[in-house]
Scaffold this motif. Structure first.
Motif, PDB file in Angstrom:
ATOM      1  N   SER A   1      37.233 -20.704   7.985  1.00 21.64           N
ATOM      2  CA  SER A   1      36.486 -20.352   6.768  1.00 21.64           C
ATOM      3  C   SER A   1      35.068 -19.916   7.109  1.00 21.64           C
ATOM      4  O   SER A   1      34.504 -19.031   6.456  1.00 21.64           O
ATOM      5  CB  SER A   1      36.445 -21.540   5.806  1.00 21.64           C
ATOM      6  OG  SER A   1      37.747 -21.820   5.335  1.00 21.64           O
TER       7      SER A   1
ATOM      8  N   GLN B   1      40.425 -19.573  -1.236  1.00 23.88           N
ATOM      9  CA  GLN B   1      41.423 -20.626  -1.168  1.00 23.88           C
ATOM     10  C   GLN B   1      41.650 -21.258  -2.547  1.00 23.88           C
ATOM     11  O   GLN B   1      42.769 -21.567  -2.912  1.00 23.88           O
ATOM     12  CB  GLN B   1      40.919 -21.692  -0.188  1.00 23.88           C
ATOM     13  CG  GLN B   1      42.017 -22.354   0.603  1.00 23.88           C
ATOM     14  CD  GLN B   1      41.464 -23.090   1.838  1.00 23.88           C
ATOM     15  OE1 GLN B   1      40.298 -22.955   2.183  1.00 23.88           O
ATOM     16  NE2 GLN B   1      42.322 -23.840   2.489  1.00 23.88           N
TER      17      GLN B   1
ATOM     18  N   ASP C   1      41.519 -16.160   2.181  1.00 21.38           N
ATOM     19  CA  ASP C   1      41.627 -17.516   2.726  1.00 21.38           C
ATOM     20  C   ASP C   1      42.889 -18.135   2.145  1.00 21.38           C
ATOM     21  O   ASP C   1      42.929 -18.442   0.953  1.00 21.38           O
ATOM     22  CB  ASP C   1      40.385 -18.320   2.346  1.00 21.38           C
ATOM     23  CG  ASP C   1      40.113 -19.450   3.321  1.00 21.38           C
ATOM     24  OD1 ASP C   1      41.057 -19.826   4.055  1.00 21.38           O
ATOM     25  OD2 ASP C   1      38.970 -19.942   3.351  1.00 21.38           O
TER      26      ASP C   1
HETATM   27 MG   LIG Z   1      38.974 -23.337   5.391  1.00 25.11          MG
END
Ligand SMILES: [Mg+2]
Ligand SMILES: Nc1ncnc2c1ncn2[C@@H]1O[C@H](COP(=O)(O)OP(=O)(O)OP(=O)(O)O)[C@@H](O)[C@H]1O
Lengths: 225, 392
Positions: free
Chosen positions: A48, A93, A169
């Protein structure tokens, strides 16, 4: 030889926490136009962090990052913001859909900060939703959508405003294999149109479809064969 | 970024939490309502007091003329110049002297030993405008005119009380009165005086006749003005009456409306004004507080917007606009409630409500300014956030 979309040269990212964390250790990476790169690695390895640096959301501690040939590490905040808005699409995400806005409004949000025409915005948003197979849910609020549908709404928003680089992500983390397949098909199609895609994933299926795979372990990036 | 988009986002942000947004405006509503009612009722009440003063006090001017050795300070015909001044409704010059206040006046030349018909009365000389200037009317007959004055006719007008004392009730037989040894024909009786009521016991003669009693010069000028013109006329009257010697005249003007305002009323107003301002400050703190909470709740949204290309100023502008709109809504509601309050209070007190348009416009603006100021700090906090931190 054309200019690479992404060119990282010994990028380092240290977090001044206690103890200090080196999340990226001299990462060098070159991604060309139309590439489809999967980033894999264990949890906490720096995936990330890499995505944030690539998306101009964070500055590296040292090293150089050239986006479409232009050095970004020395740019002021405003210039980085404009570049981010124009060139980069994000799929996070956790989706980050606004709970009180309908799906189509969430997608339209991607165009309000640039110099896009107001005219036809809704039509473009509807087209993006159609593209991810969400044309039947445009008026829904996000909390009425399934996990997979939210993810597709987030992808539709990332595609609005026609970015040249798509950063994702875990974009298929909540999808079943059939929906994953659909998203991957979409990525293939986008790549053919010249979009550069970088995807963080845990899933075998996703990384296998990618032309390139890079692995990060403890901030160190290695290219996989 | 298009301004319409900014406004749209700000409205969407407020409408996402409608109840909270509504409650946030309450402090401002309270403050603006208090201020509007206080200012509005003060203006209305002030107007009422002036309204009551209208007829009697607020338009009456008296000019006292001091005695002078040689040439008179005010000539008898100066009254014509005064009457021509804008704002003068009526005016009259009067002469009165120490010698003329206690003259023996009889209504008949036949001295009846059993009856005391002689009365001690004041004799005055005056210009023909006296009945209007004293806010009275001729109850019988008429006042003397320019012709009587020119010819120095021996005529007299009696005050209502004087007529009664002298037993003069009808004029059809041209009754005569005696001042000293000379007879004068009574041509009118003046009554219903609402100003200079002591004229009621006086005998009024033309100036040309008054000389006999030592009434040579004008000693007093009565002026009535239209409403609101008193201050102006009071300033101009001395010059009009006595060019060159205006300073020597003493003008007695009504107190101006602000001075007429009740001191106690002013204190109450000040108290409510402070109350309203305090409510406004409390309202501002409320908006600041809620906006700050909102900013903290919407950290992820801020991060998302930054990732979509929003600059720091876009984030700041949105939160500032949201707080300003909150304040503006408070101002608009407060102004409306305030106006209703003014009308209600006026109705209860049977006043004519005085609604100042400037107040109705200023109140929402004040609300918006309160919201703007309250939003400064939260907006700064929101704009200062780093995108990565906001998205974590
Ligand atoms: Mg991550
Ligand atoms: N602001 C920060 N301050 C200190 N350490 C940080 C900060 N952000 C990340 N880290 C650390 O940097 C390392 C890399 O974090 P990162 O979020 O990039 O991991 P990841 O590979 O995305 O993990 P996951 O797969 O679980 O999402 C982690 O050890 C994390 O604890």
């Amino acid at each position: 030889m054309p200019e690479p979309v992404i060119e990282l040269d010994r990028v380092r990212k240290d977090f001044p926490s206690r103890p200090p964390v080196r999340a990226l250790a001299d990462v060098s990476l070159r991604v060309d136009r139309g590439d489809y790169v999967a980033v894999i690695g264990p949890s906490g390895s720096g995936k990330s962090t890499l995505l944030n640096v690539l998306g101009l959301l964070d500055r590296p501690t040292s090293g150089s990052y050239r986006l479409d040939g232009a050095e970004t590490t020395e740019l002021a905040d405003g210039a980085r913001t404009r570049l981010r808005g124009r060139r980069i699409g994000f799929v996070f995400q956790s989706f980050h859909l606004l709970a009180h806005r309908s799906v189509v409004e969430n997608v339209m949000l991607a165009e309000i900060y640039g110099d896009h025409a107001r005219k036809g915005r809704r039509e473009r948003a509807l087209a993006a939703l159609e593209r991810v197979g969400l044309g039947h849910r445009v008026g829904f609020l996000p909390d009425r959508l399934s996990g997979g549908e939210r993810q597709r709404a987030a992808i539709a928003r990332a595609l609005m405003g026609q970015p040249s680089l798509l950063l994702c992500d875990e974009p298929t983390g909540n999808l079943d294999s059939r929906n994953t397949e659909a998203v991957l098909d979409l990525f293939d199609e986008l790549r053919e149109h010249g979009l550069t895609i970088l995807v963080i994933t845990h899933e075998q299926e996703v990384s296998e479809r990618a032309a390139r795979r890079v692995r990060i372990i403890d901030g160190v990036l290695v290219e996989e064969a | 970024m298009d301004v319409r988009d900014l406004v749209g986002e700000a409205f969407a942000g407020l409408l996402a939490r409608p109840v909270r947004s509504a409650l946030t405006t309450l402090g401002t509503v309270l403050g603006i309502t208090t201020l509007v009612i206080t200012l509005g009722v003060a203006a209305t009440a002030g107007n009422q007091i002036v309204g009551r003063f209208d007829e009697l006090v607020a338009t009456a001017i008296t000019v006292e003329v001091p005695e002078s050795e040689n040439t008179p300070l005010v000539a008898w015909d100066a009254i014509d110049r005064l009457t021509r001044l804008r704002g003068v409704v009526s005016a009259a010059a009067v002469a009165e002297s120490k010698d003329s206040v206690n003259l023996s006046v009889r209504s008949n030349d036949l001295v009846d030993p059993t009856r005391v018909t002689a009365q001690t009365l004041t004799v005055l000389a005056a210009t023909p405008g006296l009945p209007e200037a004293a806010r009275g009317r001729m109850t019988r007959g008429r006042f003397f005119d320019a012709g009587h004055i020119e010819r120095a006719d021996r005529v007299a007008v009696l005050g209502g009380q004087a007529a009664k004392m002298l037993g003069v009730t009808r004029l059809d037989r041209a009754p005569a009165i005696f001042i000293g040894r000379d007879a004068y024909t009574v041509i009118g009786i003046m009554g219903d005086l609402r100003r200079e009521r002591d004229l009621s016991t006086a005998v009024i003669v033309p100036p040309s006749v008054g000389r006999r009693f030592g009434l040579r010069d004008v000693t007093r000028v009565l002026v009535n003005t239209s409403l609101g013109a008193a201050d102006l006329v009071a300033g101009q009257a001395p010059t009009a009456l006595s060019p060159g010697n205006g300073d020597a005249l003493q003008v007695i003007a009504p107190p101006s409306p602000t001075r007429a305002r009740d001191q106690a009323q002013d204190d109450v107003d000040a108290l409510f004004l402070i109350l309203g301002l305090v409510s406004l400050v409390v309202g501002a703190v409320g908006i600041a507080n809620v906006t700050l909470v909102t900013v903290m709740e919407r950290v992820a949204e801020i991060g998302l917007r930054r990732s979509l290309g929003a600059a720091r100023r876009h984030i700041a502008a949105q939160f500032l606009l949201e707080s300003t709109l909150t304040g503006l809504a408070g101002g608009v509601i407060g102004a409306s409630v305030g106006v209703v309050g003014i009308v209600a209070i006026s109705a209860a007190k049977q006043w004519t409500p005085l609604l100042d348009v400037r107040l109705a416009v200023a109140a929402p603006v004040a609300g918006a300014v309160v919201g703007l100021l309250a939003g400064l700090y939260p907006a700064l906090r929101a704009a200062r956030m780093e995108p990565v931190d906001a998205l974590r």
